[in-house]
Scaffold this active site. Structure first.
Site, PDB file in Angstrom:
ATOM      1  N   SER A 238       0.832  -1.197   0.000  1.00  0.00           N
ATOM      2  CA  SER A 238       0.000   0.000   0.000  1.00  0.00           C
ATOM      3  C   SER A 238       0.867   1.249   0.000  1.00  0.00           C
ATOM      4  O   SER A 238       2.005   1.242   0.485  1.00  0.00           O
ATOM      5  CB  SER A 238      -0.882   0.038   1.254  1.00  0.00           C
ATOM      6  OG  SER A 238      -0.094   0.316   2.403  1.00  0.00           O
ATOM      7  N   ASP A 239       0.335   2.339  -0.553  1.00  0.00           N
ATOM      8  CA  ASP A 239       0.943   3.622  -0.259  1.00  0.00           C
ATOM      9  C   ASP A 239       0.805   3.840   1.245  1.00  0.00           C
ATOM     10  O   ASP A 239      -0.064   3.251   1.895  1.00  0.00           O
ATOM     11  CB  ASP A 239       0.258   4.744  -1.054  1.00  0.00           C
ATOM     12  CG  ASP A 239       1.157   5.961  -1.231  1.00  0.00           C
ATOM     13  OD1 ASP A 239       2.141   6.089  -0.488  1.00  0.00           O
ATOM     14  OD2 ASP A 239       0.864   6.793  -2.114  1.00  0.00           O
ATOM     15  N   TRP A 240       1.661   4.685   1.789  1.00  0.00           N
ATOM     16  CA  TRP A 240       1.743   4.820   3.245  1.00  0.00           C
ATOM     17  C   TRP A 240       0.437   5.389   3.813  1.00  0.00           C
ATOM     18  O   TRP A 240       0.018   6.478   3.471  1.00  0.00           O
ATOM     19  CB  TRP A 240       2.937   5.687   3.605  1.00  0.00           C
ATOM     20  CG  TRP A 240       4.197   4.912   3.894  1.00  0.00           C
ATOM     21  CD1 TRP A 240       5.039   5.096   4.946  1.00  0.00           C
ATOM     22  CD2 TRP A 240       4.757   3.821   3.152  1.00  0.00           C
ATOM     23  NE1 TRP A 240       6.079   4.193   4.911  1.00  0.00           N
ATOM     24  CE2 TRP A 240       5.938   3.401   3.820  1.00  0.00           C
ATOM     25  CE3 TRP A 240       4.383   3.139   1.993  1.00  0.00           C
ATOM     26  CZ2 TRP A 240       6.736   2.349   3.375  1.00  0.00           C
ATOM     27  CZ3 TRP A 240       5.175   2.090   1.534  1.00  0.00           C
ATOM     28  CH2 TRP A 240       6.325   1.699   2.224  1.00  0.00           C
ATOM     29  N   ALA A 242      -2.509   4.120   3.201  1.00  0.00           N
ATOM     30  CA  ALA A 242      -3.613   3.991   2.244  1.00  0.00           C
ATOM     31  C   ALA A 242      -4.536   2.817   2.574  1.00  0.00           C
ATOM     32  O   ALA A 242      -5.695   2.819   2.164  1.00  0.00           O
ATOM     33  CB  ALA A 242      -3.072   3.822   0.825  1.00  0.00           C
TER      34      ALA A 242
END
Length: 805
Positions: A238-240, A242
């Site tokens: 995941s994006d941080w 997200a």
């Protein structure tokens, strides 16, 4: 394209997969769930019972920051991704990747969180400097070179942000509504090409939703398209911050939720399995992907790494300089460049002295040194031939305390006892996770003081300020100017990193004298931030002189010189992660400066120091315009190379430059949470042509120091052969672009001395002959005959051939 790089494709892959299977079988549910959640800001936990070391990730894409986001841990800073794309050279991108793998290994990093392959949908996108291009084919080619280079160095990549993460406004919550055709032909296309051609070991899913489903839960795009159709066998992280849902995330194909230790995975994931909400086989699939990546980078016992012979070391500074000069795009030249030997030069602009070499946000790294344009030209030109004037300063707000400051950090507990100290190479302090000075823990840390001295280089009223949230005390020369809590207007967890600084003191100081400065901060992490972060900035601005006076001084300097070189720039408040741009104008009075200098000296050269397009209202008044992008740490040396003519500017535009009023696609702000891509497949040059609008400078445009004649084009099947001749007086490089049905379908570069010809053979991809049919939900071949054009740019088409699919 599906499955062309599938699992177990070689004996080495099969051997690694066997080790992965054995390791997976030894893990219980809790260990498996733990492995899928970050243990801290940048890493996954080690599992000694299976011989697994901790997997460390780090942001890129122009350098490798490492796990410490601080100027005390310097990194090579390459030119911006827009600059790399402007070279139109996948082989050069590959060399850049190899260098970054070398940097990653030096810093103990296993996976680079890069490259960014989202598209320049609207010129207002605030993070476009971190992406390559408006064109999916060019993006895919440059991205493939970059990924290949990094992974040949034994380091993983995570291609991001999957998918349609093309703007910053409301990026955590926006639902981007995109047609299937636009998704396939534009936004998914670079990811698909990189999966096919470079076999990335990781991918990062974005914050945004696509057609109603957040990307960290998008079962269709991740499981069916990315993994199913394309055969991707890497890690999906995941994006941080997200990841939002335990069950929907794992069902949607998300392997790892970052950062830790507080995530929707870990204990919550194990509990969901025990409650019957998730099948343990889903956990096994995700863990297998993590272990496969660990095996590839060499941190799983018993598995041979994917790379056993590392590439030869690369000189980072030399490569940074080469990329910069190859990326510079000369968009206008009325004989002013290269500057003739022996000419006097007036260098003008605050950005010529204090260069902006990279964009703002998570792409920031801290180089050990920066070569400014003033540094580069001072070294290159004969003594006594160069003068300098500020002219106009683009910085209309405070920046991190830097030149003249000598700072250190002092950490105290709640009783005021010093528990640790550390260095502080600038006024920006940022500790994430357990990246704290020796002897300091989050449990004992109550306050941090940035303290030291400041020796100004100019006399007058200096302004000091603070960027960050919480309680601060600011003291300068023994006087306390601020002792309160600083809040934020917007409830954004990233405001501490990307928000604007606040002015808190103005102090009269004398150049050359030394003054004590201190900024203390009581540490408090907001509840909505699921990670331990200490971040704030002591900011500063030098005395502001009368702008009219500065411009007048620049005009006099220009009038007295043979050539005037004006460096104009954007700032971190114009181009950065976290927000989109409001307009395309240069900040401050820089446009006014150029008008005035051009009126005083007909040989005025303007260097545009921005990561993405800006408006150039004075372009017809000056003799030359050179786009330098964010040129990295060696940008000033590269600029001197190009201005003096020891090297040719090699760049071609990877995105269209035009005014905001004329741009066909500009909307980046959602309505009721939705951003509808109403333009469908028409972005960039396709939109400009569809609307019949003429940009300032078209896609693919760029001049060199010689001329080229296009002699002949031949087409056999999907192979295009083009012969060109250097018809100028200098050795040069040309980038031949092939357009098919109005789309970029191929390109290649050639070098030749004056009078000599070069023949280029360009293989067109199958996809160039296809379009996405929304009725059949499949790729279909283009029908009828159409023109293949060999071009210098999208607007300068030199040779044509008619072919049938």
């Amino acid at each position: 394209m599906a499955g062309t790089q599938g699992i177990r494709s070689t004996p080495a892959d099969q051997a690694r997969e066997a080790v992965v299977d054995t390791a997976l079988a030894k893990l219980d549910l809790d260990a498996k769930a733990q492995l899928l959640a970050g243990q801290d800001m940048w890493s996954l936990p080690a599992l000694p019972e299976i011989g697994l070391k901790s997997l460390v990730m780090s942001d890129g894409p122009i350098g490798v920051r490492g796990v410490r986001w601080t100027a005390d841990d310097p990194s090579i800073a390459l030119p911006s991704p827009t600059a790399l794309a402007a070279t139109w050279d996948p082989a050069l991108a590959r060399r850049a990747g190899t260098l970054l793998a070398q940097e990653a290994r030096r810093k103990g990093v296993h996976v680079l969180l890069a490259p960014t392959v989202n598209l320049h949908r609207s010129p207002l996108g605030g993070r476009h400097f971190e992406a390559y291009s408006e064109d999916p084919y060019l993006t895919g080619r440059i991205g493939s070179g970059y990924v290949t280079g990094v992974q040949e160095g034994g380091v993983g990549t995570t291609v991001k942000h999957f998918v349609a993460n093309d703007a910053e406004t409301d990026r955590f919550t926006v639902n981007n509504v995109v047609s299937e055709r636009a998704l396939r032909e534009l936004y998914l296309a670079p990811f698909e090409a990189i999966v096919e051609n470079a076999h990335p070991w990781g991918i990062m899913t974005a914050y945004n939703s696509v057609n109603g489903t957040t990307m960290t839960e998008h079962r269709y795009l991740v499981n069916e398209v990315l993994r199913g159709e394309w055969g991707f066998d890497g890690l999906n992280v995941s994006d941080w911050m997200a990841a939002r849902s335990t069950v929907a995330g794992i069902e949607g194909g998300l392997d790892v939720a970052m950062p830790g230790p507080t995530t929707v995975y870990g204990e919550k994931l194990a509990a969901a399995v025990r409650a019957g909400e998730v099948a343990e086989t889903k956990i096994d699939e995700a863990v297998r992907n993590v272990l496969r990546l660990a095996a590839r980078v060499g941190i799983l016992d018993g598995a041979e790494p994917a790379v056993t012979e590392l590439p030869a070391d690369i000189d980072g500074g030399a490569l940074a300089r080469e990329i910069a000069r190859r990326a510079f795009v000369l968009v206008r030249n009325e004989g002013a460049l290269p500057i003739p030997e022996g000419r006097s030069v007036a260098l003008i602009g605050a950005a010529a002295r204090d260069a902006r070499v990279l964009g703002g946000g998570s792409a920031v790294v801290f180089p050990a040194h920066v070569v400014s344009p003033l540094d580069g030209l001072t070294a290159a030109l004969p003594e006594g031939t160069l003068t300098y004037a500020v002219g106009a300063d683009p910085n209309e707000e405070l920046a991190a305390a830097d030149k003249g400051f000598e700072l250190r950090t002092v950490c105290r507990d709640s009783d005021g006892t010093v528990v640790g100290t550390g260095s502080a190479p600038s006024g920006h302090l940022q500790w994430m996770g357990d990246d704290l000075p020796d002897g300091v823990t989050h449990d004992t840390l109550h306050s941090v003081e940035l303290t030291g001295t400041f020796t100004p280089r100019e006399s007058g009223r200096h302004t000091f300020g603070i960027k960050g949230l919480g309680a601060f005390t600011l003291t300068v020369d023994g006087t306390t100017y601020f002792d309160e809590v600083q809040g934020a207007e917007k409830d954004d967890p990233f405001v501490t990193f990307f928000g604007a600084p606040v002015e808190r003191a103005t102090v009269d100081l004398t150049a050359g004298d030394t003054y004590e400065v201190s900024l203390s901060h009581v540490v408090s992490v907001p509840e909505h931030v699921p990670m331990k972060v200490v971040a704030f900035t002591l900011t500063h601005q030098e005395p502001q002189r009368d702008p009219d006076e500065l411009i007048a001084e620049a005009v006099e300097a220009a009038r007295a010189a043979d050539t005037a070189v004006v460096v104009v720039a954007t700032t971190e408040r114009v181009e950065s992660e976290g927000f989109d741009r409001r307009d395309l104008r240069l900040p401050g009075r820089q446009d006014e400066l150029v008008h005035a200098v051009a009126a005083a000296n007909p040989n005025t050269v303007v260097v545009v120091n921005s990561g993405s397009p800006v408006e150039l209202p004075w372009r017809d008044e000056v003799s030359a315009v050179l786009l330098s992008w964010f040129p990295g740490q060696e940008g000033g040396g590269a600029l001197a190379d190009v201005l003096t003519g020891t090297h040719e500017p090699g760049g071609r535009l990877p995105t269209t430059w035009g005014s905001l009023d004329s741009a066909p696609v500009t909307r980046v702000t959602p309505t009721d949470g939705e951003l509808v891509y109403t333009e469908d497949v028409f972005i960039g040059y396709r939109a400009w042509e569809k609307e019949g609008r003429t940009p300032t400078y078209p896609f693919g445009h760029g001049l060199g120091y010689t001329d080229w004649t296009y002699d002949e084009i031949k087409v056999t099947g999907r192979t295009v052969t083009v012969r060109i001749t250097n018809s100028g007086t200098r050795k040069g490089r040309e980038t031949v672009q092939i357009y098919l049905a109005g789309r970029l379908a191929g390109f290649a570069t050639a070098e030749a001395p004056p009078g000599q010809s070069a023949e280029l053979t360009i293989e067109l991809p199958t996809r160039a002959f296809e379009t996405w049919d929304e009725q059949t939900n499949a790729w279909t071949q283009l029908k009828g005959s159409f023109e293949i054009e060999a071009s210098h740019s999208i607007a300068d088409r030199r040779l044509r051939a008619t072919v049938a699919p």
